[in-house]
Design a protein around this motif. Structure first.
Motif, PDB file in Angstrom:
ATOM      1  N   SER A 146       0.840  -1.194   0.000  1.00  0.00           N
ATOM      2  CA  SER A 146       0.000   0.000   0.000  1.00  0.00           C
ATOM      3  C   SER A 146       0.876   1.245   0.000  1.00  0.00           C
ATOM      4  CB  SER A 146      -0.904  -0.006   1.244  1.00  0.00           C
ATOM      5  OG  SER A 146      -1.681   1.157   1.284  1.00  0.00           O
ATOM      6  N   LYS A 147       0.554   2.199  -0.881  1.00  0.00           N
ATOM      7  CA  LYS A 147       1.313   3.431  -0.977  1.00  0.00           C
ATOM      8  C   LYS A 147       0.474   4.570  -0.430  1.00  0.00           C
ATOM      9  CE  LYS A 147       3.887   1.891  -5.075  1.00  0.00           C
ATOM     10  NZ  LYS A 147       4.240   2.194  -6.494  1.00  0.00           N
ATOM     11  N   ILE A 148       0.985   5.196   0.612  1.00  0.00           N
ATOM     12  CA  ILE A 148       0.280   6.310   1.230  1.00  0.00           C
ATOM     13  C   ILE A 148       0.641   7.603   0.509  1.00  0.00           C
ATOM     14  CG2 ILE A 148      -0.107   7.571   3.367  1.00  0.00           C
ATOM     15  CD1 ILE A 148      -1.132   4.720   3.397  1.00  0.00           C
ATOM     16  N   SER A 149      -0.368   8.322   0.044  1.00  0.00           N
ATOM     17  CA  SER A 149      -0.125   9.565  -0.681  1.00  0.00           C
ATOM     18  C   SER A 149       0.485  10.613   0.239  1.00  0.00           C
ATOM     19  CB  SER A 149      -1.445  10.088  -1.261  1.00  0.00           C
ATOM     20  OG  SER A 149      -1.264  11.373  -1.804  1.00  0.00           O
TER      21      SER A 149
ATOM     22  N   PHE B 147      -6.526  -0.036   4.593  1.00  0.00           N
ATOM     23  CA  PHE B 147      -6.290   1.050   5.544  1.00  0.00           C
ATOM     24  C   PHE B 147      -5.183   0.660   6.511  1.00  0.00           C
ATOM     25  CE2 PHE B 147      -7.249   3.116   9.645  1.00  0.00           C
ATOM     26  CZ  PHE B 147      -7.166   4.450   9.252  1.00  0.00           C
ATOM     27  N   ASP B 148      -4.177   1.503   6.613  1.00  0.00           N
ATOM     28  CA  ASP B 148      -3.040   1.263   7.506  1.00  0.00           C
ATOM     29  C   ASP B 148      -3.066   2.331   8.593  1.00  0.00           C
ATOM     30  OD1 ASP B 148      -0.537   1.019   8.781  1.00  0.00           O
ATOM     31  OD2 ASP B 148       0.396   0.246   6.952  1.00  0.00           O
ATOM     32  N   LEU B 149      -3.534   1.958   9.762  1.00  0.00           N
ATOM     33  CA  LEU B 149      -3.705   2.922  10.852  1.00  0.00           C
ATOM     34  C   LEU B 149      -2.377   3.532  11.280  1.00  0.00           C
ATOM     35  CD1 LEU B 149      -5.615   4.239  12.909  1.00  0.00           C
ATOM     36  CD2 LEU B 149      -5.264   2.257  14.396  1.00  0.00           C
ATOM     37  N   ALA B 150      -1.352   2.698  11.442  1.00  0.00           N
ATOM     38  CA  ALA B 150      -0.046   3.197  11.891  1.00  0.00           C
ATOM     39  C   ALA B 150       0.563   4.134  10.853  1.00  0.00           C
ATOM     40  CB  ALA B 150       0.889   2.025  12.176  1.00  0.00           C
ATOM     41  N   ALA B 151       0.453   3.787   9.581  1.00  0.00           N
ATOM     42  CA  ALA B 151       1.028   4.624   8.529  1.00  0.00           C
ATOM     43  C   ALA B 151       0.338   5.976   8.458  1.00  0.00           C
ATOM     44  CB  ALA B 151       0.927   3.906   7.183  1.00  0.00           C
ATOM     45  N   GLU B 152      -0.975   5.991   8.644  1.00  0.00           N
ATOM     46  CA  GLU B 152      -1.699   7.262   8.622  1.00  0.00           C
ATOM     47  C   GLU B 152      -1.280   8.143   9.794  1.00  0.00           C
ATOM     48  OE1 GLU B 152      -3.583   8.542   6.325  1.00  0.00           O
ATOM     49  OE2 GLU B 152      -3.460   6.763   5.055  1.00  0.00           O
ATOM     50  N   GLY B 153      -1.045   7.531  10.941  1.00  0.00           N
ATOM     51  CA  GLY B 153      -0.605   8.304  12.089  1.00  0.00           C
ATOM     52  C   GLY B 153       0.748   8.962  11.852  1.00  0.00           C
ATOM     53  N   LYS B 154       1.665   8.206  11.230  1.00  0.00           N
ATOM     54  CA  LYS B 154       2.991   8.766  10.928  1.00  0.00           C
ATOM     55  C   LYS B 154       2.900   9.862   9.875  1.00  0.00           C
ATOM     56  CE  LYS B 154       5.515   4.519  12.053  1.00  0.00           C
ATOM     57  NZ  LYS B 154       6.378   3.431  11.522  1.00  0.00           N
ATOM     58  N   LEU B 155       2.029   9.662   8.885  1.00  0.00           N
ATOM     59  CA  LEU B 155       1.894  10.634   7.814  1.00  0.00           C
ATOM     60  C   LEU B 155       1.391  11.977   8.338  1.00  0.00           C
ATOM     61  CD1 LEU B 155       1.870  11.305   4.758  1.00  0.00           C
ATOM     62  CD2 LEU B 155      -0.473  10.416   4.702  1.00  0.00           C
ATOM     63  N   HIS B 156       0.385  11.947   9.179  1.00  0.00           N
ATOM     64  CA  HIS B 156      -0.222  13.182   9.671  1.00  0.00           C
ATOM     65  C   HIS B 156       0.447  13.708  10.940  1.00  0.00           C
ATOM     66  CE1 HIS B 156      -3.682  13.056   6.893  1.00  0.00           C
ATOM     67  NE2 HIS B 156      -3.670  11.742   7.070  1.00  0.00           N
ATOM     68  N   GLY B 157       1.181  12.862  11.618  1.00  0.00           N
ATOM     69  CA  GLY B 157       1.788  13.285  12.884  1.00  0.00           C
ATOM     70  C   GLY B 157       0.781  13.404  14.001  1.00  0.00           C
ATOM     71  N   TRP B 158      -0.296  12.614  13.901  1.00  0.00           N
ATOM     72  CA  TRP B 158      -1.350  12.669  14.901  1.00  0.00           C
ATOM     73  C   TRP B 158      -1.086  11.667  16.017  1.00  0.00           C
ATOM     74  CZ3 TRP B 158      -5.610  12.131  10.659  1.00  0.00           C
ATOM     75  CH2 TRP B 158      -5.864  13.397  10.117  1.00  0.00           C
ATOM     76  N   MET B 159      -1.623  11.977  17.201  1.00  0.00           N
ATOM     77  CA  MET B 159      -1.751  10.969  18.242  1.00  0.00           C
ATOM     78  C   MET B 159      -3.110  10.316  18.029  1.00  0.00           C
ATOM     79  SD  MET B 159      -1.365  11.270  22.380  1.00  0.00           S
ATOM     80  CE  MET B 159      -2.778  12.364  22.563  1.00  0.00           C
TER      81      MET B 159
END
Length: 262
Positions: A167-170, A182-194
């Protein structure tokens, strides 16, 4: 005169071994299908039991996945629609009555910024049909622009489909995008969210937002497993009957031949 045992088994080794193989495969596959059905029934019972527990509040967290998994939860916050993810190739959870084809569409994953907490909770808001003429055209969905209450059930992920390659995260974090999984961990790293370590699958609350939330129960497919088990057991029985009937016929023919020679 040859004995029945000799006629059925000793002089038919290849046929006997083949019949035993068919019977073993049929019975094994049938038992496996029954096991799958029992597993689904057990999972559904466990899920129902956890849903009967007190409703959790996402805003009163933090909660771990172990604490919240398969529990009912209420979250108050405001959606971040510009970071939405549309999960493609998702069949409609429960097809319309009389329909035999599974309609393809999207799950809408949208982050909810929790009120009073520096934390984001991803919500599976529901299912929407895909535009068959242009798959890039997203369904019209209404999203409140204020803080709301969202109720649902906690899961570790929204379900996965087969995907060629990783999966490639934009990199464009402010553009809704279509993904296969859907990759929950990858989305968190991408946005910098907790983020909360789970997703919330929203339940139907009567809101008219263009999404369907008639989620299929975990016991869906149990009848199919029972049908498959019956077919496998029938195959095993047919293999035994064929072996027995052909052996008896051969035994009778040999008996007639021996009788004629006498």
């Amino acid at each position: 005169m040859n004995s029945l045992f000799t006629a059925l088994i000793a002089k038919r080794i290849v046929a006997t071994v083949s019949a035993l193989l068919v019977i073993a495969i049929g019975c094994g596959a049938g038992i496996w299908q029954l096991g799958r059905a029992d597993t689904k029934i057990t999972l559904a019972a466990n899920l129902l039991a956890r849903q009967q527990m007190p409703i959790l509040s996402a805003n009163a967290g933090p909660w771990t996945l172990e604490e919240a998994a398969e529990r009912r939860m209420i979250a108050r916050g405001q959606y971040i629609p510009e970071a939405a993810i549309w999960l493609d190739n998702r069949p409609r959870p429960i097809p319309p009555v009389g329909s035999t084809n599974s309609q393809s569409g999207f799950y809408l994953m949208m982050p909810l910024r929790l009120e009073g907490r520096e934390e984001v909770l991803w919500v599976n808001r529901g299912w929407a049909p895909r535009n068959n003429d242009n798959r890039e055209t997203l369904p019209p969905v209404q999203t409140p622009n204020k803080a709301i209450n969202v109720e649902g059930i906690v899961f570790s992920h929204p379900g996965k489909v087969y995907e060629l390659g990783g999966s490639k995260i934009s990199a464009d974090v402010n553009k809704p995008k279509i993904e296969q999984n859907f990759d929950l961990a990858a989305e968190g790293k991408l946005h910098g969210w907790m983020q909360s370590p789970f997703i919330l699958r929203e339940v139907e609350a009567g809101s008219e937002d263009g999404l369907l939330r008639d989620w299929a129960p975990l016991t869906t497919g149990v009848d199919r497993h029972y049908a498959y088990a019956f077919q496998w057991f029938a195959l095993a029985f047919a293999g035994f009957v064929f072996w027995l009937v052909s052996g008896l016929r051969q035994y009778k023919r040999r008996g007639f031949v021996n009788g004629d020679q006498e």
